[in-house]
Design a protein around this motif. Sequence first.
Motif, PDB file in Angstrom:
ATOM      1  N   GLN A 119       0.841  -1.201   0.000  1.00  0.00           N
ATOM      2  CA  GLN A 119       0.000   0.000   0.000  1.00  0.00           C
ATOM      3  C   GLN A 119       0.877   1.253   0.000  1.00  0.00           C
ATOM      4  N   ILE A 120       1.916   1.228   0.809  1.00  0.00           N
ATOM      5  CA  ILE A 120       2.837   2.369   0.871  1.00  0.00           C
ATOM      6  C   ILE A 120       3.535   2.558  -0.471  1.00  0.00           C
ATOM      7  N   GLU A 121       3.927   1.465  -1.100  1.00  0.00           N
ATOM      8  CA  GLU A 121       4.572   1.541  -2.411  1.00  0.00           C
ATOM      9  C   GLU A 121       3.607   2.102  -3.455  1.00  0.00           C
ATOM     10  N   PHE A 122       2.339   1.661  -3.420  1.00  0.00           N
ATOM     11  CA  PHE A 122       1.337   2.197  -4.349  1.00  0.00           C
ATOM     12  C   PHE A 122       1.176   3.707  -4.152  1.00  0.00           C
ATOM     13  N   MET A 123       1.254   4.160  -2.911  1.00  0.00           N
ATOM     14  CA  MET A 123       1.129   5.596  -2.627  1.00  0.00           C
ATOM     15  C   MET A 123       2.273   6.384  -3.249  1.00  0.00           C
ATOM     16  N   LYS A 124       3.441   5.755  -3.367  1.00  0.00           N
ATOM     17  CA  LYS A 124       4.600   6.411  -3.976  1.00  0.00           C
ATOM     18  C   LYS A 124       4.505   6.409  -5.500  1.00  0.00           C
ATOM     19  N   GLN A 125       3.903   5.366  -6.077  1.00  0.00           N
ATOM     20  CA  GLN A 125       3.883   5.180  -7.530  1.00  0.00           C
ATOM     21  C   GLN A 125       2.669   5.788  -8.226  1.00  0.00           C
ATOM     22  N   ALA A 126       1.616   6.044  -7.473  1.00  0.00           N
ATOM     23  CA  ALA A 126       0.349   6.435  -8.094  1.00  0.00           C
ATOM     24  C   ALA A 126      -0.371   7.450  -7.213  1.00  0.00           C
ATOM     25  N   HIS A 127      -1.526   7.865  -7.675  1.00  0.00           N
ATOM     26  CA  HIS A 127      -2.411   8.692  -6.853  1.00  0.00           C
ATOM     27  C   HIS A 127      -3.326   7.732  -6.110  1.00  0.00           C
ATOM     28  N   TYR A 128      -3.139   7.646  -4.822  1.00  0.00           N
ATOM     29  CA  TYR A 128      -3.876   6.700  -3.992  1.00  0.00           C
ATOM     30  C   TYR A 128      -4.827   7.500  -3.099  1.00  0.00           C
ATOM     31  N   TYR A 129      -6.108   7.190  -3.194  1.00  0.00           N
ATOM     32  CA  TYR A 129      -7.129   7.895  -2.425  1.00  0.00           C
ATOM     33  C   TYR A 129      -7.806   6.939  -1.448  1.00  0.00           C
ATOM     34  N   LYS A 130      -8.167   7.468  -0.312  1.00  0.00           N
ATOM     35  CA  LYS A 130      -9.042   6.730   0.600  1.00  0.00           C
ATOM     36  C   LYS A 130     -10.460   7.232   0.349  1.00  0.00           C
ATOM     37  N   ILE A 131     -11.415   6.328   0.469  1.00  0.00           N
ATOM     38  CA  ILE A 131     -12.828   6.664   0.304  1.00  0.00           C
ATOM     39  C   ILE A 131     -13.401   6.846   1.701  1.00  0.00           C
ATOM     40  N   LEU A 132     -14.034   7.982   1.927  1.00  0.00           N
ATOM     41  CA  LEU A 132     -14.577   8.321   3.239  1.00  0.00           C
ATOM     42  C   LEU A 132     -16.090   8.439   3.184  1.00  0.00           C
ATOM     43  N   LYS A 133     -16.722   7.807   4.147  1.00  0.00           N
ATOM     44  CA  LYS A 133     -18.169   7.920   4.344  1.00  0.00           C
ATOM     45  C   LYS A 133     -18.355   8.282   5.810  1.00  0.00           C
ATOM     46  N   ALA A 134     -18.929   9.445   6.065  1.00  0.00           N
ATOM     47  CA  ALA A 134     -19.101   9.921   7.443  1.00  0.00           C
ATOM     48  C   ALA A 134     -17.770   9.864   8.208  1.00  0.00           C
ATOM     49  N   ASN A 135     -16.706  10.312   7.564  1.00  0.00           N
ATOM     50  CA  ASN A 135     -15.352  10.358   8.139  1.00  0.00           C
ATOM     51  C   ASN A 135     -14.766   8.990   8.478  1.00  0.00           C
ATOM     52  N   GLU A 136     -15.368   7.925   7.963  1.00  0.00           N
ATOM     53  CA  GLU A 136     -14.834   6.573   8.141  1.00  0.00           C
ATOM     54  C   GLU A 136     -14.245   6.103   6.817  1.00  0.00           C
ATOM     55  N   ILE A 137     -13.045   5.547   6.854  1.00  0.00           N
ATOM     56  CA  ILE A 137     -12.447   5.000   5.637  1.00  0.00           C
ATOM     57  C   ILE A 137     -13.176   3.709   5.297  1.00  0.00           C
ATOM     58  N   VAL A 138     -13.793   3.679   4.109  1.00  0.00           N
ATOM     59  CA  VAL A 138     -14.563   2.504   3.699  1.00  0.00           C
ATOM     60  C   VAL A 138     -14.001   1.853   2.439  1.00  0.00           C
ATOM     61  N   GLY A 139     -12.925   2.421   1.887  1.00  0.00           N
ATOM     62  CA  GLY A 139     -12.344   1.840   0.690  1.00  0.00           C
ATOM     63  C   GLY A 139     -11.212   2.676   0.159  1.00  0.00           C
ATOM     64  N   GLY A 140     -10.771   2.328  -1.040  1.00  0.00           N
ATOM     65  CA  GLY A 140      -9.663   3.039  -1.661  1.00  0.00           C
ATOM     66  C   GLY A 140      -9.724   2.989  -3.175  1.00  0.00           C
ATOM     67  N   VAL A 141      -8.985   3.902  -3.787  1.00  0.00           N
ATOM     68  CA  VAL A 141      -8.876   3.993  -5.251  1.00  0.00           C
ATOM     69  C   VAL A 141      -7.422   4.295  -5.580  1.00  0.00           C
ATOM     70  N   ILE A 142      -6.894   3.590  -6.573  1.00  0.00           N
ATOM     71  CA  ILE A 142      -5.536   3.851  -7.047  1.00  0.00           C
ATOM     72  C   ILE A 142      -5.619   4.238  -8.519  1.00  0.00           C
ATOM     73  N   VAL A 143      -5.054   5.409  -8.842  1.00  0.00           N
ATOM     74  CA  VAL A 143      -5.054   5.910 -10.217  1.00  0.00           C
ATOM     75  C   VAL A 143      -3.605   6.059 -10.675  1.00  0.00           C
ATOM     76  N   TYR A 144      -3.286   5.431 -11.799  1.00  0.00           N
ATOM     77  CA  TYR A 144      -1.966   5.565 -12.393  1.00  0.00           C
ATOM     78  C   TYR A 144      -2.050   6.612 -13.490  1.00  0.00           C
ATOM     79  N   VAL A 145      -1.261   7.678 -13.316  1.00  0.00           N
ATOM     80  CA  VAL A 145      -1.281   8.847 -14.187  1.00  0.00           C
ATOM     81  C   VAL A 145      -0.055   8.809 -15.088  1.00  0.00           C
TER      82      VAL A 145
END
Length: 154
Positions: free
Chosen positions: A48-74
């Motif tokens: 996960q940390i490596e993906f954060m370095k290589q791509a745009h990594y987002y956490k998905i928040l619902k009511a301030n709770e992390i419920v998922g993630g998205v990784i976008v390679y630009v």
Amino acid sequence: MKVFVEKANIDDAELLAEIQRDSFDDESRTYNNNEPGGPEGYDSIDSQIEFMKQAHYYKILKANEIVGGVIVYVNDSLVYNLGRIYINPIHQNQGIGHQVMKLIEANYPEVQKWWLDTPNWSISNHYFYEKNGYVKIKEEHGLFIYEKCRSVNC
């Protein structure tokens, strides 16, 4: 309920790995002969940390709770790869994924084409991506490749 996406950081890595494991394992058990599993690094904090370095990594928040993630390679070609989108199974089928797809696409108005891959056995993913405007263009190595054009020239 409205959801948000926000850049993930190293402090989120453990929870994102856990949610990703639960999401991919649940999908795999349902559609892949009761086998747990996902793509390489899906359940690893270090990955996960490596993906954060290589791509745009987002956490998905619902009511301030992390419920998922998205990784976008630009890249420079304006053809971006939606590397992963995943939502905790207890939060699935609530419209969160559809909201997130709209948010991510809105964050990248310059993109002419999106592409992604998903396992050929992942029926719910196929339905989800097609519902969000993606078209299956081919199958290779057990994966369906999907594209979504946002430009008349693609």
